[in-house]
Design a protein around this motif. Structure first.
Motif, short mmCIF file in Angstrom:
data_model
loop_
_atom_site.label_atom_id
_atom_site.label_comp_id
_atom_site.label_asym_id
_atom_site.label_seq_id
_atom_site.Cartn_x
_atom_site.Cartn_y
_atom_site.Cartn_z
N CYS A 1 0.86 -1.32 -0.02
CA CYS A 1 0.15 -0.01 0.09
C CYS A 1 0.92 1.35 0.02
N THR B 1 -1.64 3.90 -5.39
CA THR B 1 -2.09 2.56 -5.78
C THR B 1 -3.57 2.80 -6.19
N LEU C 1 -6.24 1.90 -4.69
CA LEU C 1 -6.91 1.86 -3.54
C LEU C 1 -7.98 3.19 -3.45
N LEU D 1 -6.48 -3.20 2.24
CA LEU D 1 -5.93 -4.29 1.31
C LEU D 1 -6.08 -5.62 2.44
#
Lengths: 291, 157
Positions: free
Chosen positions: A117, A159, A161, A167
């Motif tokens: 991450c 990322t 995300l 995650l």
């Protein structure tokens, strides 16, 4: 270090973490091991005003087989990944990458989820996971989703995300028969040093010739990068030192290294050339069961 | 919040984003733990958290509630140095001394887990503690001597 203007939240469950993360949006950062995140405040690379500590989510910790997948919880420590008999039997190169990280006291706190991450280009476990064809599992506002490890990291420290997404696991697929992996890295010292360049390989043999190959380059591109031209050159060929040298040259050509405090771009290209050769040789040896 | 340090409870007020190293030094005046890099690279701030060595600059104090913290202040008794401390003196494993508290905590943790570590295990497990004076050979010898002495004592019994 003490920073006054940061609020500390301790998530009581995964749902709680996602809810808090979504509410606070870009003002929040998830705190796992903290070995990258906390120094990032000092380096002024991180400025989130809210920290959401994930250490209470024990369900995200641990390594377990689930059919044809090895599931490594996002909060599993790097030390545990490095020492895990399961990881060693499924894809030893990932354990070797984990063992190369930092010092023992970093490895005991840092998490594999954090390694992904924070998405630092010289991170060690992502290239190994990419070579193994791993996927990352995410839970958050978009529900549960799974991405190829290589699609998860989209740039330096960037990322896929979305806010409030956690995650939860790295999923390693069962490796094909007659396959082998390797993780080769160069750093200034054996301990407590960031990778200057790294190459992760997975080779699947098809009788006497190389079938499938995945070569993931680390610390020499914005993201863990698959060397496609090198892989194409290897497929269908009989392994030999000469072939690996050609593939190493291709990798060096494909890499996109930068010059920074640790090395020049030129030196990194040379390293990739050598590391790719070593990674291929070891991966083939392992695939043939001779190592 | 309540912290348990060297077996004693300490009631302290801490900021949300405060490292254990800061709390120890600035709030509790436990100055044995040093801060070098303040970002988890040098190891001078090594303490034991539930017997596991950690860089106290990278641990938020908030996350330490209910956990056992051991620092350099807790290793010697009133009259006697810890065997690791004694070995550091005997082997002259100290030049400027700034990294020593961290080195000692790291060595104690290692020897508690492996009574007789190999040379490679000593090097690996202490690789997170830098010594800029370069006393590594003497530090290594000190740690090794404690392990050897413990084995001898065991054999005598």
């Amino acid at each position: 270090m003490t920073l006054p203007d940061v609020a500390y939240h301790r998530a009581t469950s995964l749902a709680d973490a996602c809810r808090l993360g979504e509410q606070l949006g870009s003002e929040a950062a998830f705190l796992a091991g903290g070995t990258e995140l906390l120094p990032d405040y000092l380096r002024q690379r991180e400025s989130a005003r809210h920290l959401i500590a994930l250490d209470g989510l024990s369900e995200l910790r641990g390594i377990a087989e689930d059919g044809d997948t090895l599931v490594i919880g996002g909060l599993t420590s790097i030390a545990e990944v490095a020492g895990s008999p399961l990881v060693r039997s499924w894809f030893p190169a990932l354990a070797e990458a984990a063992r190369a990280i930092g010092s023992p006291f970093i490895r005991s706190r840092a998490t594999i989820g954090g390694n992904f991450c924070r998405a630092v280009p010289c991170a060690d476990t992502p290239p190994a996971a990419v070579a193994a064809g791993a996927r990352v599992r995410l839970v958050g506002p978009l529900g549960t989703r799974e991405l190829e490890a290589g699609d998860f990291i989209i740039g330096p420290r960037q990322t896929a995300l979305v806010a409030g997404e956690v995650l939860t696991a790295i999923a390693i697929p069962r490796q094909p028969a007659a396959s082998g992996g390797s993780y080769q890295r160069f750093a200034r010292r054996k301990g407590a040093a960031l990778a200057v360049a790294a190459v992760a390989a997975r080779v699947v043999m098809d009788g006497p010739v190389i079938g499938d190959v995945r070569l993931a380059l680390g610390a020499v591109a914005p993201v863990p990068m698959l060397a496609a031209r090198a892989a194409a050159r290897l497929r269908g060929e009989r392994p030999s030192a000469g072939l690996f040298a050609l593939a190493g040259d291709e990798c060096a050509g494909e890499a996109l290294p930068i010059t920074d405090v640790r090395a020049t771009a030129e030196f990194r290209r040379d390293l990739v050339r050598v590391l790719a050769r070593r990674a291929l040789a070891q991966a083939v040896q392992r695939a043939e069961g001779t190592a | 919040m309540l912290l348990t340090i060297n077996g004693r409870p300490h009631d302290v007020h801490v900021e949300p984003f405060e490292s254990l190293a800061s709390t120890l030094r600035e709030r509790l005046q436990m100055l044995g733990t040093k801060v070098g890099c303040d970002r988890g690279e040098c190891g001078t701030c090594t303490v034991l958290l539930d017997d596991v060595p950690v860089y106290s600059c990278l641990v938020l104090t908030r996350s330490c509630e209910g956990r056992r913290i051991r620092t350099i202040e807790g290793v010697a008794t009133a009259n006697e140095l810890h065997p690791v401390q004694r070995a550091f003196v005997t082997h002259d494993a100290v030049q400027c001394g700034y990294c020593t508290p961290g080195q000692v905590m790291s060595a104690i943790a290692l020897l508690e887990q492996h009574a007789l570590p190999s040379d490679d295990e000593i090097r690996r497990s202490m690789s997170g503690n830098l010594c800029r004076c370069g006393c590594y050979p003497k530090i290594h010898a000190a740690v090794k001597s404690v392990a050897a002495a413990a084995v001898e004592a065991n054999d005598d019994r």
